[in-house]
Design a protein around this motif. Sequence first.
Motif, PDB file in Angstrom:
ATOM      1  N   PHE A  14     -11.681  -1.633 -14.110  1.00 36.39           N
ATOM      2  CA  PHE A  14     -11.271  -3.012 -13.022  1.00 36.39           C
ATOM      3  C   PHE A  14     -12.518  -3.895 -12.390  1.00 36.39           C
ATOM      4  N   GLY A  15     -13.621  -3.296 -13.420  1.00 30.87           N
ATOM      5  CA  GLY A  15     -14.567  -3.968 -12.556  1.00 30.87           C
ATOM      6  C   GLY A  15     -14.818  -5.217 -13.663  1.00 30.87           C
ATOM      7  N   LEU A  16     -13.979  -6.260 -14.814  1.00 35.61           N
ATOM      8  CA  LEU A  16     -12.948  -6.779 -15.182  1.00 35.61           C
ATOM      9  C   LEU A  16     -12.298  -8.279 -13.603  1.00 35.61           C
ATOM     10  N   HIS A  17     -11.476  -6.774 -13.870  1.00 35.95           N
ATOM     11  CA  HIS A  17     -10.099  -7.669 -12.878  1.00 35.95           C
ATOM     12  C   HIS A  17      -9.839  -7.476 -11.318  1.00 35.95           C
ATOM     13  N   PHE A  18     -10.108  -6.079 -11.369  1.00 35.52           N
ATOM     14  CA  PHE A  18     -10.687  -6.324  -9.429  1.00 35.52           C
ATOM     15  C   PHE A  18     -11.748  -5.716  -8.579  1.00 35.52           C
ATOM     16  N   VAL A  19     -12.836  -5.986  -9.089  1.00 34.32           N
ATOM     17  CA  VAL A  19     -14.319  -5.905  -8.488  1.00 34.32           C
ATOM     18  C   VAL A  19     -14.520  -7.766  -7.540  1.00 34.32           C
ATOM     19  N   GLY A  20     -14.537  -7.601  -6.524  1.00 31.12           N
ATOM     20  CA  GLY A  20     -15.093  -9.178  -5.666  1.00 31.12           C
ATOM     21  C   GLY A  20     -13.659  -9.748  -5.160  1.00 31.12           C
ATOM     22  N   HIS A  21     -12.176  -9.151  -5.268  1.00 35.61           N
ATOM     23  CA  HIS A  21     -11.245  -9.665  -4.976  1.00 35.61           C
ATOM     24  C   HIS A  21     -11.175  -8.707  -4.032  1.00 35.61           C
ATOM     25  N   PRO A  22     -10.097  -9.481  -2.983  1.00 39.99           N
ATOM     26  CA  PRO A  22      -9.330  -8.280  -1.652  1.00 39.99           C
ATOM     27  C   PRO A  22      -7.889  -7.741  -2.620  1.00 39.99           C
ATOM     28  N   VAL A  23      -7.816  -6.819  -1.924  1.00 34.89           N
ATOM     29  CA  VAL A  23      -6.588  -5.488  -2.764  1.00 34.89           C
ATOM     30  C   VAL A  23      -6.309  -5.063  -2.077  1.00 34.89           C
ATOM     31  N   ARG A  24      -4.383  -5.468  -2.220  1.00 35.53           N
ATOM     32  CA  ARG A  24      -3.737  -4.667  -1.073  1.00 35.53           C
ATOM     33  C   ARG A  24      -3.643  -3.446  -1.567  1.00 35.53           C
ATOM     34  N   VAL A  25      -3.325  -2.297  -0.619  1.00 35.37           N
ATOM     35  CA  VAL A  25      -3.359  -1.004  -0.934  1.00 35.37           C
ATOM     36  C   VAL A  25      -2.009  -0.330  -0.612  1.00 35.37           C
ATOM     37  N   SER A  26      -1.688   0.559  -1.282  1.00 31.96           N
ATOM     38  CA  SER A  26      -0.490   0.616  -0.753  1.00 31.96           C
ATOM     39  C   SER A  26      -0.054   2.455  -1.308  1.00 31.96           C
ATOM     40  N   ILE A 146       6.292   2.732 -11.194  1.00 30.24           N
ATOM     41  CA  ILE A 146       7.489   3.222 -11.769  1.00 30.24           C
ATOM     42  C   ILE A 146       6.698   4.685 -12.057  1.00 30.24           C
ATOM     43  N   GLY A 147       7.616   5.595 -11.655  1.00 31.50           N
ATOM     44  CA  GLY A 147       7.363   7.062 -11.262  1.00 31.50           C
ATOM     45  C   GLY A 147       6.699   7.024 -10.084  1.00 31.50           C
ATOM     46  N   ALA A 148       6.494   8.455 -10.008  1.00 30.86           N
ATOM     47  CA  ALA A 148       6.118   9.059  -8.134  1.00 30.86           C
ATOM     48  C   ALA A 148       4.248   7.821  -7.926  1.00 30.86           C
ATOM     49  N   VAL A 149       3.736   7.130  -8.384  1.00 32.35           N
ATOM     50  CA  VAL A 149       2.621   6.109  -7.827  1.00 32.35           C
ATOM     51  C   VAL A 149       2.314   6.692  -6.216  1.00 32.35           C
ATOM     52  N   ARG A 150       0.794   6.993  -7.120  1.00 31.18           N
ATOM     53  CA  ARG A 150       0.384   7.982  -5.962  1.00 31.18           C
ATOM     54  C   ARG A 150      -0.491   6.922  -5.063  1.00 31.18           C
ATOM     55  N   VAL A 151      -0.967   5.695  -5.845  1.00 33.54           N
ATOM     56  CA  VAL A 151      -1.753   4.299  -5.228  1.00 33.54           C
ATOM     57  C   VAL A 151      -1.751   3.026  -5.812  1.00 33.54           C
ATOM     58  N   ARG A 152      -1.318   2.291  -5.185  1.00 32.24           N
ATOM     59  CA  ARG A 152      -0.395   0.854  -5.567  1.00 32.24           C
ATOM     60  C   ARG A 152      -2.093   0.330  -5.165  1.00 32.24           C
ATOM     61  N   LEU A 153      -2.765  -0.544  -6.196  1.00 28.65           N
ATOM     62  CA  LEU A 153      -3.910  -1.513  -6.129  1.00 28.65           C
ATOM     63  C   LEU A 153      -3.384  -2.615  -6.449  1.00 28.65           C
ATOM     64  N   LEU A 154      -3.311  -4.360  -5.571  1.00 28.79           N
ATOM     65  CA  LEU A 154      -2.707  -5.399  -6.009  1.00 28.79           C
ATOM     66  C   LEU A 154      -4.033  -6.422  -5.513  1.00 28.79           C
TER      67      LEU A 154
END
Length: 328
Positions: A14-26, A146-154
């Motif tokens: 997450f530190g490499l690819h998500f920190v510092g980015h706006p995220v769509r959460v669903s 795929i499957g029962a995804v509780r939360v998606r961070l995009l």
Amino acid sequence: MPEGHSVHRIARQFGLHFVGHPVRVSSPQGRFVDGAARLDGHTITEARAVGKQMFLRFDNDLWLRVHLGIYGAWDFAGDITVDATVAAANGRMGQTNQRGTVADQDGANGSESSLSSIGAPRRTRLRMAEQEKLEEPIDVFPPEPIGAVRVRLLTDDAVADLRGPTACEVLTPDQVEATIAKLGPDPLEVDAAEGEERFVSVVRRKPTPIALLLMDQGVVSGIGNVYRAELLFRARLNPHTPGKLVPEQTLRELWRDWTRLLATGVATGQMLTMDDLDPDDYRKALASRDDRHWVYHRAGLPCRVCGTNIVMEELGGRKLYWCPRDQA
């Protein structure tokens, strides 16, 4: 259940690819809709692992707390890096620079991790839980859940899908601090000397067997069944010894050994607990759990040191492996 090294590796992803980015959460599954709405559109500012729990901070001063438990897993896809630890250290991501670090067939032989390279192709898919599994590259981004995804961070380039966690909740800063305050020290999260003193002082007051104390996340964070068995053998310590009867120096050595093993696990992606291996044995240990541990999962097999058969017993609802001679 993922042990501490796995959660730290996930946090670094997450530190490499998500920190510092706006995220769509669903919440594709629908069980986290309200929580997702509180985080949707905000930027992740920090990824933190403490023991077996991970915390993601957002720019609206809210945190996402995740405990994978026994069945939880994160599926990453997109422009991601297979080994986030190495990429972070080297300042690069997505480069395939060392084939064969871990045997390609690793995922089929019961290992804790199954990486076949340090780098990774772009637009790939990686599952991170107790094991790490590199899956087929994806053709379309973002891929369908795929499957029962509780939360998606995009983000624009990467997606993380959470499935089957024990805990997934939105917390305030005060709630995060209260949660962490209940946890024992994590060697990668606290000052080494401070963590050692906390660990030693707590254990020396307890009549509980040391094997149970090492698994108590309120005593020390991140140790699970594998590391517990291996740490006790490496210390030649009887697992039934009450904590308060373990010599202070032995407890200090246990903490320092846990610090070393955790760092190795984060670096390699493997719970590698045997030292001083020659190059051939090191490659075997990375490729197969059968060549990686002193006592874990070796019930009925001869001890690698004395030849006595390794014992397996139930303790605290978990399987405990130990040598009745070397740990007498």
